[in-house]
Design a protein around this motif. Sequence first.
Motif, short mmCIF file in Angstrom:
data_model
loop_
_atom_site.label_atom_id
_atom_site.label_comp_id
_atom_site.label_asym_id
_atom_site.label_seq_id
_atom_site.Cartn_x
_atom_site.Cartn_y
_atom_site.Cartn_z
N ASN A 7 0.88 -1.42 -0.25
CA ASN A 7 0.05 0.03 -0.04
C ASN A 7 0.86 1.23 0.08
O ASN A 7 0.51 2.21 -0.71
CB ASN A 7 -0.88 -0.03 1.26
N LEU A 31 2.35 1.62 -3.28
CA LEU A 31 1.34 1.91 -4.38
C LEU A 31 1.09 3.55 -4.27
O LEU A 31 0.94 4.24 -5.12
CB LEU A 31 0.06 1.19 -4.26
N ARG A 32 0.90 4.02 -2.95
CA ARG A 32 0.57 5.63 -2.72
C ARG A 32 1.75 6.39 -3.04
O ARG A 32 1.71 7.30 -3.51
CB ARG A 32 0.45 5.76 -0.99
N TYR A 57 4.00 5.43 -5.51
CA TYR A 57 3.86 5.66 -7.36
C TYR A 57 2.74 6.40 -7.57
O TYR A 57 3.01 7.20 -8.55
CB TYR A 57 3.86 4.17 -7.83
N THR A 58 1.72 6.77 -6.69
CA THR A 58 0.73 7.17 -7.48
C THR A 58 0.71 8.83 -7.04
O THR A 58 0.73 9.79 -7.94
CB THR A 58 -0.77 7.14 -6.54
N MET A 59 1.73 9.08 -6.23
CA MET A 59 2.02 10.60 -5.85
C MET A 59 2.90 11.08 -6.70
O MET A 59 2.87 12.17 -7.29
CB MET A 59 2.68 10.52 -4.46
N ARG A 60 3.94 10.13 -7.12
CA ARG A 60 5.03 10.32 -8.12
C ARG A 60 4.14 10.72 -9.41
O ARG A 60 4.64 11.61 -10.06
CB ARG A 60 6.09 9.33 -8.18
N ALA A 61 3.26 9.87 -9.78
CA ALA A 61 2.57 10.23 -11.12
C ALA A 61 1.86 11.68 -11.03
O ALA A 61 1.98 12.28 -12.17
CB ALA A 61 1.74 8.85 -11.39
N ILE A 62 1.32 11.75 -9.96
CA ILE A 62 0.70 12.98 -10.01
C ILE A 62 1.47 14.27 -10.13
O ILE A 62 1.07 15.14 -10.78
CB ILE A 62 -0.35 13.08 -8.52
N THR A 107 2.78 14.51 -13.69
CA THR A 107 1.78 15.08 -14.41
C THR A 107 1.60 16.64 -14.34
O THR A 107 1.49 17.22 -15.16
CB THR A 107 0.47 14.30 -14.25
#
Length: 158
Positions: A19, A22-23, A25-30, A33
């Motif tokens: 988890n 995943l958080r 990687y999600t933060m990095r992607a945001i 972007t």
Amino acid sequence: MSLQEADLLDYRPIQILKNKQLRMYTMRAIIFTLFFSFCFLSSNAQNLKGTITGSVQDRNGLPLSYGYVLLDGTTFGTVTNEQGNFILKAPIGNYVLTIKSIGYQEIKLAMTISESKNPEINVVLEEESNELRTIEVTGVKVKSASATRTVLELLNVP
């Protein structure tokens, strides 16, 4: 402790780790972007810094509404409003400005748009003579009572 409880205890740290990853990687992607979106928008905003304003009138001083104002060789253009005024935003550079309206001769002007110089143009368009010289009407005589009577009535008109 039973075998099932031991399995649950071993599974929780792995699940928590997944988890967190995943958080992350999600933060990095945001963030990635948002950063590139900001860079793209700011680079486009820097290109559009010039403005051309002006008015278009006929020889009698009446405003020409809905005339075209275009920068040749680009996709930038606008239409005059009901008072004959226009505002055209475009990138900095040298252009040929074309102004035209239906029934009037078009005008081409050399323009330089810079950050410090926003040109204001007042243009007077001359009427264009598009008169028809001759009109030729042809027809066919129809053999019916009403059509013959109509043709004969038209022939007697002075």
